[in-house]
Structures are given as structure tokens and as C-alpha cells.
Design an enzyme around this catalytic site. Structure first.
Site, PDB file in Angstrom:
ATOM      1  N   GLY A  11      78.229-106.765  35.868  1.00 19.27           N
ATOM      2  CA  GLY A  11      77.638-106.244  34.776  1.00 19.27           C
ATOM      3  C   GLY A  11      78.903-106.470  33.790  1.00 19.27           C
ATOM      4  O   GLY A  11      80.327-106.366  34.572  1.00 19.27           O
ATOM      5  N   ARG A  72      73.668-110.619  38.587  1.00 22.33           N
ATOM      6  CA  ARG A  72      73.951-109.623  39.664  1.00 22.33           C
ATOM      7  C   ARG A  72      72.979-110.715  40.699  1.00 22.33           C
ATOM      8  O   ARG A  72      72.110-110.995  40.728  1.00 22.33           O
ATOM      9  CB  ARG A  72      73.118-108.772  39.953  1.00 22.33           C
ATOM     10  CG  ARG A  72      73.603-107.788  38.698  1.00 22.33           C
ATOM     11  CD  ARG A  72      73.040-106.245  38.941  1.00 22.33           C
ATOM     12  NE  ARG A  72      73.635-105.624  37.644  1.00 22.33           N
ATOM     13  CZ  ARG A  72      75.219-104.703  37.469  1.00 22.33           C
ATOM     14  NH1 ARG A  72      76.115-105.553  38.254  1.00 22.33           N
ATOM     15  NH2 ARG A  72      75.636-104.162  36.988  1.00 22.33           N
ATOM     16  N   ASP A 103      82.879-103.124  41.761  1.00 19.61           N
ATOM     17  CA  ASP A 103      82.969-102.219  43.644  1.00 19.61           C
ATOM     18  C   ASP A 103      82.109-103.892  43.840  1.00 19.61           C
ATOM     19  O   ASP A 103      82.354-104.781  44.993  1.00 19.61           O
ATOM     20  CB  ASP A 103      82.646-101.739  43.833  1.00 19.61           C
ATOM     21  CG  ASP A 103      81.509-101.073  43.028  1.00 19.61           C
ATOM     22  OD1 ASP A 103      80.922-101.120  42.088  1.00 19.61           O
ATOM     23  OD2 ASP A 103      81.008 -99.650  43.237  1.00 19.61           O
ATOM     24  N   THR A 125      85.121-103.738  34.961  1.00 17.65           N
ATOM     25  CA  THR A 125      83.382-102.852  34.763  1.00 17.65           C
ATOM     26  C   THR A 125      83.726-101.849  33.995  1.00 17.65           C
ATOM     27  O   THR A 125      84.832-101.095  33.754  1.00 17.65           O
ATOM     28  CB  THR A 125      83.140-102.622  35.786  1.00 17.65           C
ATOM     29  OG1 THR A 125      81.894-101.323  36.182  1.00 17.65           O
ATOM     30  CG2 THR A 125      84.621-101.874  37.457  1.00 17.65           C
ATOM     31  N   ASP A 127      82.933 -98.875  33.940  1.00 17.56           N
ATOM     32  CA  ASP A 127      82.355 -97.889  35.025  1.00 17.56           C
ATOM     33  C   ASP A 127      83.475 -97.696  35.545  1.00 17.56           C
ATOM     34  O   ASP A 127      83.619 -95.650  36.106  1.00 17.56           O
ATOM     35  CB  ASP A 127      81.669 -97.777  36.532  1.00 17.56           C
ATOM     36  CG  ASP A 127      80.562 -98.469  36.251  1.00 17.56           C
ATOM     37  OD1 ASP A 127      79.816 -98.153  34.887  1.00 17.56           O
ATOM     38  OD2 ASP A 127      79.591 -99.613  36.939  1.00 17.56           O
ATOM     39  N   ASP A 129      84.881 -97.509  38.569  1.00 15.12           N
ATOM     40  CA  ASP A 129      84.859 -97.271  39.855  1.00 15.12           C
ATOM     41  C   ASP A 129      85.480 -97.917  40.701  1.00 15.12           C
ATOM     42  O   ASP A 129      85.128 -97.493  41.757  1.00 15.12           O
ATOM     43  CB  ASP A 129      83.119 -97.096  40.041  1.00 15.12           C
ATOM     44  CG  ASP A 129      82.614 -98.636  39.839  1.00 15.12           C
ATOM     45  OD1 ASP A 129      83.632 -98.891  39.039  1.00 15.12           O
ATOM     46  OD2 ASP A 129      80.903 -98.563  39.881  1.00 15.12           O
ATOM     47  N   ARG A 171      77.179 -95.301  36.658  1.00 18.10           N
ATOM     48  CA  ARG A 171      76.741 -95.271  37.571  1.00 18.10           C
ATOM     49  C   ARG A 171      77.204 -94.294  38.686  1.00 18.10           C
ATOM     50  O   ARG A 171      76.803 -93.305  37.945  1.00 18.10           O
ATOM     51  CB  ARG A 171      76.874 -96.795  38.962  1.00 18.10           C
ATOM     52  CG  ARG A 171      76.309 -97.287  39.542  1.00 18.10           C
ATOM     53  CD  ARG A 171      76.718 -98.538  40.633  1.00 18.10           C
ATOM     54  NE  ARG A 171      76.633 -99.933  39.167  1.00 18.10           N
ATOM     55  CZ  ARG A 171      75.651-100.508  39.336  1.00 18.10           C
ATOM     56  NH1 ARG A 171      74.772-100.931  40.588  1.00 18.10           N
ATOM     57  NH2 ARG A 171      75.836-101.566  38.613  1.00 18.10           N
TER      58      ARG A 171
HETATM   59  O1  F6P Z   1      78.201-101.608  36.277  1.00 16.05           O
HETATM   60  C1  F6P Z   1      77.974-101.972  34.692  1.00 16.05           C
HETATM   61  C2  F6P Z   1      76.875-101.377  34.649  1.00 16.05           C
HETATM   62  O2  F6P Z   1      76.538-101.132  32.825  1.00 16.05           O
HETATM   63  C3  F6P Z   1      76.451 -99.337  34.923  1.00 16.05           C
HETATM   64  O3  F6P Z   1      77.306 -98.799  34.334  1.00 16.05           O
HETATM   65  C4  F6P Z   1      74.815 -99.788  34.738  1.00 16.05           C
HETATM   66  O4  F6P Z   1      74.652 -99.268  36.035  1.00 16.05           O
HETATM   67  C5  F6P Z   1      74.422-101.158  35.020  1.00 16.05           C
HETATM   68  O5  F6P Z   1      75.751-101.708  35.235  1.00 16.05           O
HETATM   69  C6  F6P Z   1      73.653-101.692  34.787  1.00 16.05           C
HETATM   70  O6  F6P Z   1      73.105-102.109  34.914  1.00 16.05           O
HETATM   71  P1  F6P Z   1      72.098-104.040  34.912  1.00 16.05           P
HETATM   72  O7  F6P Z   1      72.689-103.994  33.532  1.00 16.05           O
HETATM   73  O8  F6P Z   1      72.292-105.221  36.012  1.00 16.05           O
HETATM   74  O9  F6P Z   1      70.385-103.156  34.624  1.00 16.05           O
END
Ligand code: F6P
Length: 319
Positions: A11, A72, A103, A125, A127, A129, A171
């Protein structure tokens, strides 16, 4: 090390551009060649790699997102895919790779490191995390975005005497929710670390109504429950109008704030320092305002992020 690669993965987060800039400019200052890899590990696998110069990173320090693009790419878990990636890097003569991401991206960097290809991970990120760092690049900017949203929700829920449920990203990490709750004055905080106890929440909301609270804001981390269902449940049980708001990807965009720009610049320059010292397989962090680095394998397998129980207790006192 003579040539290094840089990519952003997972992300996106505000400040990623500043981190790329930090890596590129400091590497060039040290006389290294730098290559940008587009769309994270996906682009690495597809060999979309281009040499960067000083002007490649002009006018990006203030821009949200990542100009290199991100993706991703779960296929990177496959060893054959990673072998191809390493071959692509070697074809360009790139000796080491800087991976900016969360992560999941660190896992990719760790796996490359285990295969003998040196990587440095920079935590990027919203998050917050990632273990081994107090803050990740993008977190502070996203926090301000969330607080701004909560302030707006406060205006309208107070005007209508409503209960407002706000779903925050993160997350499996409650940092964004917790800090936003403290800064936004939310009455109820639900994170993966605290868990969701619907009956307890309900009795606290009822206690608030009894105390004379005209409205309430409940902050909850994503992926814990269906917030629209939770709103219906609270409305039925309390007789107070309740609305749920999912902040979603708004939280990921926007200009990075000063904290993230500075953090990203420091981390980018530090990654190059580490490579110059012959370090590989490390991840960068900031702890007590000092740049630190940890073994990337150890960080992923053994290090844990502590929950800020102290801040949770402060929030509870201010209820
Ligand atoms: O890791 C960042 C994040 O925004 C999280 O907070 C969330 O769960 C996820 O990515 C959403 O992912 P995507 O943009 O692939 O839907």
C-alpha cells in the site's frame, strides 16, 4: 556496492516519494549509480528498471503516493519468481536493493536476503505496524488525515446528537485508531489489541448518555466487524441515531506532512550509509529519534510491536 536499486511496494504511503528522493540523492552524492524499479516486486519480476538521476526526483518531496508506483504481488512468495527477479537485478549490475514498504514488502526483502541478495528495508506504511521502529513513513500524515475526518464527524454528530462510528485503517495494528482517538477526543476505542466486546461497548455508551453526553464517537480499526451492522445494533439498543463512516483510501493519499518528509529523508540517506558500510539484510527504524537498523530476518520473525497501553489508559481517563 556500486549500483543500487530502489522500489516501493504494498500500500502506498505519503512520504514514499521523499524516501525515494532520500535514497537517490544521497547515493548520487556518494558516487553510486541508482536504478528505479516500477510497481514494486511486480515490476522487478517484469524487469521494468530504469536508471535515475538527480532530476528524476525533482519536485517529488511534497507529493503523496509514489512516482515509482506500487503493487501487491503475492506471486513473489514463489522462489522461481524471486530467482527471476535476482537475475534481472544482476543483468543491470545492481548490487543491492532498497525496499520501501510495510511488513509484506519486508517479507519479500527478507526472502531475497535469504537467497544471498542484500536488501535494506525502509518502513513505509500508514499502518505503523512494522517492528523495530517507533514510526513508519506515512503514519503521521495519515494520522492527521484521520483526525481531520473525526473533527468533521464531531461537528455533524454533535449537531444531530448522534452516535458516530468511524472505521480507521491499520490492518491488524491499532496505532492509527488509538492515536487518532486520543487526538480526536473519541469516547470509545476499539482496536485489534483491545478486542471488540459489544456488550461492554453498549454499556459504556449508555453510561455516557446517562452522564449527559449529547453525542459520541466510536473509533474502530478496520477488519474487526461490519461497522454498519454495529451501528444498527447500537441504534436499536440505545434508541440514539447512529451512523457509520468508513474512511477508506482517503487515509492513504495527500501531501506528506513535515514529520514524514523528514523521517523519509533521514531513512533514505541512512539506507545508503548502511550499504556503503557493507551492511545488507537490514531494516531501518527510528527509535527515540535515533536512526537504528536491525537484522531484517530477526525483525520479521521475532520482533513485536508493543501496544501503547499507556496511551489507551490516558484515553480511558479522559472519557
Ligand atoms: O497497509 C496499508 C493499507 O492501507 C491497510 O491499512 C489496508 O488494510 C490495506 O492497505 C488496504 O489494501 P488495498 O489498498 O490493497 O485494498
Amino acid at each position: 556496492v556500486r549500483k543500487i536499486g530502489v522500489l516501493t511496494s504494498g500500500g502506498d504511503a505519503p512520504g514514499m516519494n521523499a524516501a525515494i528522493r532520500g535514497v537517490v540523492r544521497s547515493a548520487l552524492t556518494e558516487g553510486l549509480e541508482v536504478y528505479g524499479i516500477y510497481d514494486g516486486f511486480l515490476g522487478l519480476h517484469q524487469n521494468r528498471i530504469e536508471r535515475l538521476n538527480r532530476t528524476s526526483v525533482s519536485d517529488v518531496i511534497n507529493r503523496g503516493g509514489t512516482f515509482l508506483g506500487s503493487a501487491r504481488f503475492p506471486e513473489f512468495a514463489d522462489e522461481k519468481v524471486r530467482e527471476q527477479a535476482i537475475q534481472n537485478l544482476k543483468m543491470h549490475g545492481i548490487d543491492a536493493l532498497v525496499v520501501i514498504g510495510g511488513d509484506g514488502s519486508f517479507m519479500g526483502a527478507k526472502k531475497l536476503t535469504e537467497m544471498g541478495y542484500p536488501c535494506i528495508g525502509l518502513p513505509g506504511t500508514i499502518d505503523n505496524d512494522v517492528a523495530g521502529t517507533d514510526y513508519t513513513i506515512g503514519y503521521m500524515t495519515a494520522l492527521n488525515t484521520v483526525i481531520d475526518a473525526i473533527d468533521r464527524l464531531r461537528d455533524t454528530s454533535s449537531s444531530h446528537q448522534r452516535i458516530s462510528i468511524v472505521e480507521v485503517m491499520g490492518r491488524h495494528c491499532g496505532d492509527l485508531t488509538l492515536m487518532a482517538s486520543v487526538a480526536g477526543g473519541c469516547e470509545y476505542i476499539i482496536t485489534p489489541e483491545t478486542g471488540l466486546d459489544k456488550d461492554k461497548l453498549l454499556s459504556k455508551i449508555k453510561e455516557g448518555i446517562y452522564k449527559g453526553k449529547k453525542h459520541a464517537i466510536v473509533a474502530i480499526t478496520e477488519l474487526m466487524t461490519d461497522v454498519n451492522e454495529l451501528a444498527k445494533f447500537i441504534e436499536t439498543e440505545t434508541g440514539r441515531e447512529t451512523r457509520a463512516t468508513i474512511l477508506g483510501h482517503i487515509q492513504r493519499g495527500g501531501q506528506p506532512g513535515a514529520f514524514d518528509r523528514i523521517l523519509a529523508s533521514r531513512m533514505g540517506a541512512y539506507a545508503v550509509d548502511l550499504l556503503q558500510q557493507g551492511e545488507g539484510g537490514r531494516c531501518v527504524g527510528i527509535q527515540n529519534d535515533k536512526m537504528v537498523h536491525h537484522d531484517i530476518i530477526d525483525a520479521i520473525e521475532n520482533m513485536k510491536r508493543p501496544f501503547r497501553q499507556d496511551l489507551y489508559e490516558v484515553a480511558e481517563k479522559l472519557f
